[in-house]
Design a protein around this motif. Structure first.
Motif, PDB file in Angstrom:
ATOM      1  N   ASN A  40       9.326 -41.653  39.765  1.00  0.00           N
ATOM      2  CA  ASN A  40      10.363 -41.811  38.744  1.00  0.00           C
ATOM      3  C   ASN A  40      10.225 -43.149  38.025  1.00  0.00           C
ATOM      4  O   ASN A  40      10.544 -43.259  36.836  1.00  0.00           O
ATOM      5  CB  ASN A  40      11.744 -41.693  39.382  1.00  0.00           C
ATOM      6  CG  ASN A  40      12.037 -40.267  39.820  1.00  0.00           C
ATOM      7  OD1 ASN A  40      11.429 -39.313  39.336  1.00  0.00           O
ATOM      8  ND2 ASN A  40      12.962 -40.117  40.747  1.00  0.00           N
ATOM      9  N   GLN A  44      10.268 -43.317  34.065  1.00  0.00           N
ATOM     10  CA  GLN A  44      11.460 -43.890  33.451  1.00  0.00           C
ATOM     11  C   GLN A  44      11.266 -45.310  32.938  1.00  0.00           C
ATOM     12  O   GLN A  44      11.935 -45.723  31.988  1.00  0.00           O
ATOM     13  CB  GLN A  44      12.619 -43.871  34.458  1.00  0.00           C
ATOM     14  CG  GLN A  44      13.032 -42.470  34.879  1.00  0.00           C
ATOM     15  CD  GLN A  44      14.070 -42.472  35.986  1.00  0.00           C
ATOM     16  OE1 GLN A  44      14.596 -43.525  36.362  1.00  0.00           O
ATOM     17  NE2 GLN A  44      14.373 -41.310  36.527  1.00  0.00           N
ATOM     18  N   TYR A 185      10.888 -37.131  31.040  1.00  0.00           N
ATOM     19  CA  TYR A 185      11.941 -38.109  31.329  1.00  0.00           C
ATOM     20  C   TYR A 185      13.234 -37.420  31.756  1.00  0.00           C
ATOM     21  O   TYR A 185      13.864 -37.812  32.746  1.00  0.00           O
ATOM     22  CB  TYR A 185      12.196 -38.979  30.099  1.00  0.00           C
ATOM     23  CG  TYR A 185      13.302 -39.988  30.300  1.00  0.00           C
ATOM     24  CD1 TYR A 185      13.072 -41.156  31.019  1.00  0.00           C
ATOM     25  CD2 TYR A 185      14.580 -39.765  29.806  1.00  0.00           C
ATOM     26  CE1 TYR A 185      14.083 -42.078  31.229  1.00  0.00           C
ATOM     27  CE2 TYR A 185      15.601 -40.674  30.009  1.00  0.00           C
ATOM     28  CZ  TYR A 185      15.349 -41.827  30.722  1.00  0.00           C
ATOM     29  OH  TYR A 185      16.353 -42.730  30.936  1.00  0.00           O
ATOM     30  N   SER A 188      13.155 -36.146  35.246  1.00  0.00           N
ATOM     31  CA  SER A 188      13.271 -37.201  36.253  1.00  0.00           C
ATOM     32  C   SER A 188      14.715 -37.652  36.456  1.00  0.00           C
ATOM     33  O   SER A 188      15.050 -38.227  37.489  1.00  0.00           O
ATOM     34  CB  SER A 188      12.407 -38.406  35.862  1.00  0.00           C
ATOM     35  OG  SER A 188      12.993 -39.158  34.814  1.00  0.00           O
ATOM     36  N   ARG A 189      15.573 -37.390  35.466  1.00  0.00           N
ATOM     37  CA  ARG A 189      16.979 -37.770  35.574  1.00  0.00           C
ATOM     38  C   ARG A 189      17.862 -36.642  36.105  1.00  0.00           C
ATOM     39  O   ARG A 189      18.966 -36.886  36.573  1.00  0.00           O
ATOM     40  CB  ARG A 189      17.505 -38.204  34.194  1.00  0.00           C
ATOM     41  CG  ARG A 189      16.822 -39.416  33.586  1.00  0.00           C
ATOM     42  CD  ARG A 189      17.072 -40.673  34.400  1.00  0.00           C
ATOM     43  NE  ARG A 189      18.480 -40.991  34.540  1.00  0.00           N
ATOM     44  CZ  ARG A 189      19.150 -41.867  33.790  1.00  0.00           C
ATOM     45  NH1 ARG A 189      18.519 -42.495  32.810  1.00  0.00           N
ATOM     46  NH2 ARG A 189      20.429 -42.103  34.014  1.00  0.00           N
ATOM     47  N   HIS A 190      17.388 -35.400  35.989  1.00  0.00           N
ATOM     48  CA  HIS A 190      18.198 -34.241  36.361  1.00  0.00           C
ATOM     49  C   HIS A 190      17.863 -33.822  37.790  1.00  0.00           C
ATOM     50  O   HIS A 190      17.013 -32.979  38.023  1.00  0.00           O
ATOM     51  CB  HIS A 190      17.929 -33.087  35.383  1.00  0.00           C
ATOM     52  CG  HIS A 190      18.922 -31.979  35.492  1.00  0.00           C
ATOM     53  ND1 HIS A 190      18.654 -30.706  35.077  1.00  0.00           N
ATOM     54  CD2 HIS A 190      20.194 -31.942  35.973  1.00  0.00           C
ATOM     55  CE1 HIS A 190      19.703 -29.939  35.283  1.00  0.00           C
ATOM     56  NE2 HIS A 190      20.641 -30.667  35.832  1.00  0.00           N
ATOM     57  N   TYR A 191      18.536 -34.413  38.756  1.00  0.00           N
ATOM     58  CA  TYR A 191      18.192 -34.184  40.156  1.00  0.00           C
ATOM     59  C   TYR A 191      18.691 -32.837  40.673  1.00  0.00           C
ATOM     60  O   TYR A 191      18.008 -32.159  41.444  1.00  0.00           O
ATOM     61  CB  TYR A 191      18.786 -35.303  41.018  1.00  0.00           C
ATOM     62  CG  TYR A 191      18.386 -36.693  40.604  1.00  0.00           C
ATOM     63  CD1 TYR A 191      19.314 -37.577  40.093  1.00  0.00           C
ATOM     64  CD2 TYR A 191      17.064 -37.115  40.696  1.00  0.00           C
ATOM     65  CE1 TYR A 191      18.959 -38.852  39.700  1.00  0.00           C
ATOM     66  CE2 TYR A 191      16.693 -38.389  40.305  1.00  0.00           C
ATOM     67  CZ  TYR A 191      17.648 -39.261  39.808  1.00  0.00           C
ATOM     68  OH  TYR A 191      17.283 -40.518  39.417  1.00  0.00           O
ATOM     69  N   PHE A 199      24.235 -38.646  31.232  1.00  0.00           N
ATOM     70  CA  PHE A 199      23.961 -40.067  31.420  1.00  0.00           C
ATOM     71  C   PHE A 199      23.889 -40.738  30.058  1.00  0.00           C
ATOM     72  O   PHE A 199      23.723 -40.091  29.023  1.00  0.00           O
ATOM     73  CB  PHE A 199      22.664 -40.278  32.205  1.00  0.00           C
ATOM     74  CG  PHE A 199      21.414 -39.839  31.489  1.00  0.00           C
ATOM     75  CD1 PHE A 199      20.673 -40.731  30.711  1.00  0.00           C
ATOM     76  CD2 PHE A 199      20.961 -38.528  31.587  1.00  0.00           C
ATOM     77  CE1 PHE A 199      19.516 -40.329  30.064  1.00  0.00           C
ATOM     78  CE2 PHE A 199      19.808 -38.115  30.935  1.00  0.00           C
ATOM     79  CZ  PHE A 199      19.090 -39.017  30.171  1.00  0.00           C
TER      80      PHE A 199
END
Length: 324
Positions: A40, A44, A185, A188-191, A199
């Protein structure tokens, strides 16, 4: 109704978990299960600019060859035909050899920045250095030898936590270079795929992530990079993504990003479309026989699609309301 073989196979196995990738397969099924794993932090915090989809597809191919058990990067050898299939270079013209050389040169010349600096800390903590994606390219008897730089080992090898896995079956559909970066990207933020996620990110941060720093003005950035990227993600992937400008003193300072996963019916329909478009016997996402699928669309194509464009007045009204 066209059934997606991937759906049938996973249903027979009693669930929808992702099967492990089998090295050496070259059909579309292998493509669908081809994975790119990156930390990540790399996704990121790094920024780089590759101006052509060709180089991004070449980079994705190299990254997809990394196995979870690898302890070092292996050299990847490609002949001219394979190289053109991967990148979408058209071999019918007389310039394809030059295009191959240019694609390799641009990838080799690409430097990464971390957190806005070209000086990236070494893994052993002894200092900092400039980092590239690949080592010096080689050519032997008409074959090209490429290898990921060992400097990137901490971000790509033996990953145990804080990493993102991307399926190439989605990335293959993107025509624009910004969509590939934006999708990676956002993933990587959407777990939690089961729930929507929101966000905030500053416009400058997102501009750097997309490699769109050549568009410092908001209007140009949105028109040339952000809007085309989000449009492609919504049309061609398993994700729905929206952005809402957040104003500060009448200036767009941040963006609120909303992400959610499409329902399984739509996901499998898209996968079926992929197989219909490319054919089950095709080697990968980089299909020479469909050159119109790998080019970067003209900006007018996005500008004329009024059905997707956000209502900017409404977005601004909601943004101001939420910030009061």
């Amino acid at each position: 109704m066209h059934r997606c073989p991937r759906f049938d196979m996973m249903q027979r196995r009693g669930g929808f978990t992702m099967p492990s990738r089998k090295k050496g397969k070259t059909d579309l099924e292998a493509l669908e299960f081809s994975l790119v794993r990156q930390s990540n932090e790399l996704i990121q915090q790094s920024a780089y600019e590759l101006r052509e989809v060709k180089e991004q597809r070449l980079l994705l191919y190299l990254l997809a060859q990394i196995q979870p058990t690898d302890t070092e990067f292996q050299p990847i050898t490609l002949n001219k035909s394979e190289f053109c299939r991967i990148t979408g270079i058209n071999t019918t013209g007389g310039q394809y050899m030059r295009e191959i050389d240019d694609a390799i040169a641009r990838l080799y010349d690409c430097n990464l920045t971390f957190r806005g600096s070209r000086w990236i800390p070494k893994a052993d903590g002894s200092g900092e250095k400039f980092m590239k994606w690949i080592t010096s390219p080689e050519r032997e008897k008409g074959r090209y030898i490429l290898q990921i730089s060992p400097d990137l080992a901490p971000f790509l090898l033996e990953l145990r936590k804080n990493f993102t896995t991307l399926e190439l079956s989605w990335l293959l559909q993107f025509r624009g270079r910004y969509a590939i970066r934006a999708y990676s990207y956002l993933k990587s933020r959407h777990y939690d795929k089961a729930h929507a996620y929101e966000f905030l990110i500053t416009v400058d941060e997102l501009r750097a992530v997309l490699g769109a720093e050549s568009y410092p003005r908001w209007r140009d950035f949105e028109k040339r990079a952000l809007l085309p990227a989000f449009m492609e993600i919504n049309q061609r992937s398993d994700m729905i993504a929206q952005y809402f400008p957040v104003y500060k003193k009448n200036k767009i300072d941040q963006l609120k990003i909303r992400i959610k996963t499409k329902d399984s019916t739509e996901v499998f329909s898209l996968l079926a479309d992929i197989e219909t478009t490319f054919g089950e016997d095709q080697i990968s996402m980089w299909i020479q026989e469909n050159p119109d699928k790998v080019g970067t669309p003209a900006p007018e194509e996005w500008e004329n699609d009024e059905g997707w464009k956000p209502n900017l007045k409404e977005i601004r009204r909601q943004s101001r309301k939420e910030n009061t």
